[in-house]
Design a protein around this motif. Sequence first.
Motif, mmCIF file in Angstrom:
data_model
loop_
_atom_site.group_PDB
_atom_site.id
_atom_site.type_symbol
_atom_site.label_atom_id
_atom_site.label_comp_id
_atom_site.label_asym_id
_atom_site.label_seq_id
_atom_site.Cartn_x
_atom_site.Cartn_y
_atom_site.Cartn_z
ATOM 1 N N SER A 9 -35.441 -22.178 -10.897
ATOM 2 C CA SER A 9 -36.434 -21.341 -10.701
ATOM 3 C C SER A 9 -37.083 -21.424 -9.061
ATOM 4 O O SER A 9 -37.641 -20.374 -8.738
ATOM 5 C CB SER A 9 -38.033 -21.635 -11.543
ATOM 6 N N VAL A 10 -37.051 -22.687 -8.521
ATOM 7 C CA VAL A 10 -37.026 -22.805 -7.168
ATOM 8 C C VAL A 10 -36.339 -21.834 -6.200
ATOM 9 O O VAL A 10 -36.772 -21.348 -5.307
ATOM 10 C CB VAL A 10 -37.298 -24.370 -6.704
ATOM 11 N N LEU A 11 -34.994 -22.072 -6.420
ATOM 12 C CA LEU A 11 -34.100 -21.256 -5.758
ATOM 13 C C LEU A 11 -34.123 -19.761 -5.834
ATOM 14 O O LEU A 11 -33.933 -18.994 -5.108
ATOM 15 C CB LEU A 11 -32.525 -21.635 -6.389
ATOM 16 N N LEU A 12 -34.565 -19.482 -6.976
ATOM 17 C CA LEU A 12 -34.955 -17.752 -7.385
ATOM 18 C C LEU A 12 -36.227 -17.447 -6.482
ATOM 19 O O LEU A 12 -36.085 -16.362 -5.842
ATOM 20 C CB LEU A 12 -35.135 -17.783 -9.012
ATOM 21 N N VAL A 13 -37.268 -18.132 -6.695
ATOM 22 C CA VAL A 13 -38.403 -17.804 -5.845
ATOM 23 C C VAL A 13 -38.166 -17.799 -4.139
ATOM 24 O O VAL A 13 -38.559 -16.952 -3.710
ATOM 25 C CB VAL A 13 -39.617 -18.652 -6.189
ATOM 26 N N SER A 14 -37.407 -19.048 -3.827
ATOM 27 C CA SER A 14 -37.047 -18.849 -2.399
ATOM 28 C C SER A 14 -36.371 -17.802 -2.027
ATOM 29 O O SER A 14 -36.616 -17.189 -0.995
ATOM 30 C CB SER A 14 -36.400 -20.297 -2.182
ATOM 31 N N GLN A 15 -35.412 -17.304 -2.766
ATOM 32 C CA GLN A 15 -34.400 -16.082 -2.305
ATOM 33 C C GLN A 15 -35.325 -14.812 -2.214
ATOM 34 O O GLN A 15 -35.253 -14.051 -1.387
ATOM 35 C CB GLN A 15 -33.208 -16.181 -3.127
ATOM 36 N N LEU A 16 -36.432 -14.795 -3.203
ATOM 37 C CA LEU A 16 -37.272 -13.697 -3.131
ATOM 38 C C LEU A 16 -38.084 -13.785 -1.807
ATOM 39 O O LEU A 16 -38.365 -12.507 -1.018
ATOM 40 C CB LEU A 16 -38.126 -13.442 -4.182
ATOM 41 N N ILE A 17 -38.659 -14.917 -1.485
ATOM 42 C CA ILE A 17 -39.714 -14.817 -0.553
ATOM 43 C C ILE A 17 -38.804 -14.953 0.908
ATOM 44 O O ILE A 17 -39.106 -13.905 1.761
ATOM 45 C CB ILE A 17 -39.983 -16.438 -0.404
ATOM 46 N N ILE A 18 -37.334 -15.456 0.913
ATOM 47 C CA ILE A 18 -36.731 -15.294 2.298
ATOM 48 C C ILE A 18 -36.263 -13.658 2.305
ATOM 49 O O ILE A 18 -36.393 -13.054 3.344
ATOM 50 C CB ILE A 18 -35.399 -16.103 2.328
#
Length: 283
Positions: A176-185
Amino acid sequence: MPLVELSRLAGTVFLAVTLVVVGDTCGKLLTQAGVAPFVVAWSRFAIGALALLPLARFSWGDLIVLKDWRVLLRAVFITGGICSILTALKTEPIANVFGAFFIGPIISYILAIIFLKERPTPLHSLLLGLGFLGVLLVVKPGFGMSTGTLFAILAGIFYGCYLFMTKLLAGAMRASVLLVSQLIIGTLLLTPIGLNSPLPPNDTVLWLLIVASALGSAGGNYLLVVANRMADASLVAPLVYTQLISATLLGILVFDDWPDPIALAGLSFIALSGLGSLALKRS
């Protein structure tokens, strides 16, 4: 895995990939209406981040992952992939775009052999070869490939690199952290382009399509995270090939895009490759 659990997993993955295709169908409608692919991609990342932040339980402490070059590179790959696939969808049938896009697992497979020293079985290699043959039948290299098809292939290459980076980070960070991080970046990367691109006119339908495109993609990717909690990623991955069913049906229903016989054969080979990989994982 017991048959009941496998059926539940397959249903979750199919719903996930169908939501992604719904998002891309809305994206195709938007680009055909004159909205720039980069604007659609930007809105997809931004709205997706806002929608998934509460569900992913992303905290301020999790922002430290943005310092990891692997996380940054992974996000760059998925951003490039989404921009490329939206550009391809502007002119090409959905099923054909996703057929070309499935060169991604083959790229990931090659990178894993080179950099992770993985040694897949001969049967696994044969199944991926069948999938590659299917991709060739869809894209028809040497027979007047369109610009849209080239962008679909580029999207698949980006996606393959993204899959490899995900495999590289597996176990090191929460999905879930990887998913949100890619959306933020992705949002940060596309903001300068998005702000300098023409926004849709004051048309309610277009804005609804933008929201539907973003939520479809975000919901689909979140369900894939859920599916990966239900089973090993190696079991989930072959089920993603069911995306071709959704892409073909929505292409026919929404755009009246019927795959030609050669492309249909290619899509069938790609689907068989995925089903064969699933059977191999179960055995």
